[in-house]
Design a protein around this motif. Structure first.
Motif, short mmCIF file in Angstrom:
data_model
loop_
_atom_site.label_atom_id
_atom_site.label_comp_id
_atom_site.label_asym_id
_atom_site.label_seq_id
_atom_site.Cartn_x
_atom_site.Cartn_y
_atom_site.Cartn_z
N THR A 154 -29.10 9.34 -35.69
CA THR A 154 -28.44 9.63 -36.99
C THR A 154 -29.16 8.33 -38.22
OG1 THR A 154 -26.36 10.19 -36.03
CG2 THR A 154 -26.30 9.67 -38.40
N LYS A 155 -29.37 8.92 -39.42
CA LYS A 155 -29.80 8.18 -40.55
C LYS A 155 -28.60 7.61 -41.26
CE LYS A 155 -34.28 10.53 -40.45
NZ LYS A 155 -35.30 11.21 -41.39
N PRO A 156 -28.80 6.43 -41.89
CA PRO A 156 -27.73 5.95 -42.72
C PRO A 156 -27.48 6.78 -43.95
CG PRO A 156 -29.37 4.21 -42.30
CD PRO A 156 -30.10 5.49 -41.56
N ARG A 157 -26.35 6.87 -44.54
CA ARG A 157 -26.18 7.76 -45.67
C ARG A 157 -25.23 6.91 -46.68
NH1 ARG A 157 -21.38 12.03 -43.58
NH2 ARG A 157 -20.29 10.46 -42.35
N VAL A 158 -25.15 7.39 -48.00
CA VAL A 158 -24.47 6.65 -48.98
C VAL A 158 -23.63 7.92 -49.68
CG1 VAL A 158 -24.64 5.48 -51.08
CG2 VAL A 158 -26.41 5.11 -49.41
N LEU A 159 -22.48 7.46 -49.55
CA LEU A 159 -21.26 8.52 -50.11
C LEU A 159 -20.34 7.54 -50.71
CD1 LEU A 159 -20.35 10.90 -47.33
CD2 LEU A 159 -21.83 11.21 -49.42
N VAL A 160 -19.82 8.16 -52.23
CA VAL A 160 -19.05 7.28 -52.86
C VAL A 160 -19.35 5.89 -53.18
CG1 VAL A 160 -17.08 8.74 -52.63
CG2 VAL A 160 -17.43 6.78 -50.98
N GLY A 161 -20.53 5.48 -53.33
CA GLY A 161 -21.17 4.24 -53.55
C GLY A 161 -21.16 3.47 -52.22
N VAL A 162 -21.01 3.84 -51.01
CA VAL A 162 -20.89 3.03 -49.98
C VAL A 162 -21.91 3.56 -48.88
CG1 VAL A 162 -19.28 2.40 -47.86
CG2 VAL A 162 -18.27 2.48 -50.22
N ARG A 163 -22.54 2.59 -48.15
CA ARG A 163 -23.59 2.82 -47.31
C ARG A 163 -23.00 2.70 -45.82
NH1 ARG A 163 -27.39 0.52 -43.99
NH2 ARG A 163 -29.61 1.45 -44.08
N GLU A 164 -23.04 3.94 -44.83
CA GLU A 164 -22.75 4.02 -43.77
C GLU A 164 -23.90 3.99 -42.61
OE1 GLU A 164 -19.73 7.00 -41.08
OE2 GLU A 164 -21.91 7.65 -42.06
N GLN A 165 -23.81 3.21 -41.63
CA GLN A 165 -24.73 3.23 -40.58
C GLN A 165 -24.28 3.14 -39.62
OE1 GLN A 165 -27.51 -0.19 -40.98
NE2 GLN A 165 -28.50 0.17 -38.89
N LEU A 166 -24.68 4.13 -38.58
CA LEU A 166 -24.26 4.35 -37.28
C LEU A 166 -25.24 3.84 -36.23
CD1 LEU A 166 -22.13 5.57 -35.22
CD2 LEU A 166 -23.40 7.85 -35.51
N GLU A 167 -24.62 2.89 -35.33
CA GLU A 167 -25.51 2.52 -34.30
C GLU A 167 -24.89 2.73 -32.78
OE1 GLU A 167 -25.72 -1.87 -34.72
OE2 GLU A 167 -26.97 -1.69 -36.74
N LEU A 168 -25.52 3.26 -31.93
CA LEU A 168 -25.27 3.59 -30.66
C LEU A 168 -25.39 2.13 -29.85
CD1 LEU A 168 -24.39 5.63 -28.40
CD2 LEU A 168 -26.72 5.68 -27.81
N ILE A 169 -24.09 1.59 -29.39
CA ILE A 169 -24.07 0.48 -28.53
C ILE A 169 -24.38 0.35 -27.33
CG2 ILE A 169 -22.91 -1.96 -28.08
CD1 ILE A 169 -21.21 -1.01 -30.66
N ASN A 170 -23.61 1.43 -26.73
CA ASN A 170 -23.80 1.13 -25.04
C ASN A 170 -23.27 2.58 -24.43
OD1 ASN A 170 -24.23 -0.06 -22.42
ND2 ASN A 170 -22.03 0.19 -22.41
N VAL A 171 -24.11 3.18 -23.64
CA VAL A 171 -23.87 4.30 -22.88
C VAL A 171 -23.54 3.99 -21.32
CG1 VAL A 171 -24.39 6.69 -22.06
CG2 VAL A 171 -25.10 5.81 -24.41
N SER A 172 -22.58 4.02 -21.02
CA SER A 172 -22.10 3.91 -19.48
C SER A 172 -20.81 4.74 -18.89
CB SER A 172 -21.48 2.27 -19.30
OG SER A 172 -21.33 1.97 -17.93
N LEU A 173 -21.44 5.89 -18.91
CA LEU A 173 -20.48 7.01 -18.63
C LEU A 173 -19.53 6.66 -17.69
CD1 LEU A 173 -23.23 10.16 -18.86
CD2 LEU A 173 -21.56 9.04 -20.68
#
Length: 230
Positions: free
Chosen positions: A149-168
């Protein structure tokens, strides 16, 4: 405790903008029609999008959520809905026709709180009442999409999503919101991915009958929609 994305006042105010069009809600209003529900409880109602839609159709609606900041946004939208700050385990007597749980809320319950929630939902239903919710299919591996997922900017706010850990069965991720004033708010979340069999078994243990398991029409092949009956 709710994640900051729901419980922080500044994040709650922009939640709807980042959530985007709620194409998934047509499924829930359709099921309300299908089962003839005149009264509905929306568990994890958040900012109230579904509860408001249901109230607009003339139904008696209760929305419950543990995140007060989100609930305040919901309250400002519609006074016809009964808004409750709390969760499904501590509700007053209701006996509703239908309980809904949208937006993959089912995945925020990581341990015993899942079946405690199911039992609370069961108590809130009238005999013969229905419960509908969705959950992501583990085999679809949604976290791989999140990692791209790439960062996006809406209503003047930047959102960045990061995957931290996958331990099913657990997957942890981080949302970072950067505001124009230089403030950054980080919200960490952990979700639990349950198989169809696990979900069905937990429903049966908590007193439900499985009425149907469907594909999510807005996200085909990605999510299960469970319809259970008391």
């Amino acid at each position: 405790m709710p994640d900051l994305i729901f419980s922080d006042t500044r994040l709650a105010r922009i939640y709807d903008a980042f959530d985007g069009p709620r194409d998934d809600l047509a499924l829930y209003t359709g099921i309300a029609d299908e089962v003839g529900a005149a009264s509905v409880l929306d568990v994890g109602c958040g900012t109230g999008s579904l509860a408001v839609l249901l109230a607009e159709s003339g139904r008696s609606v209760v929305g419950v959520d543990p995140a007060l900041a989100s609930l305040e946004i919901a309250r400002a939208k519609d006074s016809r809905v009964t808004w409750i700050h709390g969760d499904a385990t501590s509700l007053p007597p209701l006996a509703v026709d239908l309980v809904t749980m949208t937006g993959n809320v089912a995945q925020v319950f990581l341990g015993d709180d899942w079946e405690a929630t199911l039992r609370g939902v069961h108590r809130a239903l009238r005999p013969g009442g229905h419960f509908v919710f969705e959950t992501r299919r583990p085999e679809r591996r949604a976290w791989e999409d999140w990692a791209r997922t790439k960062p996006r900017v809406l209503v003047g706010v930047r959102e960045q999503l990061e995957l931290i850990n996958v331990s099913l069965p657990f997957v942890s991720l981080r949302h970072i919101y950067s505001f124009p004033d230089g403030t950054a708010i980080t919200s960490n979340s952990t979700l639990r991915f349950r198989s169809r069999a696990e979900v069905e078994q937990s429903l049966v243990r908590c007193g439900f009958k499985i009425a149907d398991v469907r594909d999510a029409p807005d996200r085909p092949g990605r999510e299960y929609v469970f319809l259970a009956q008391k």
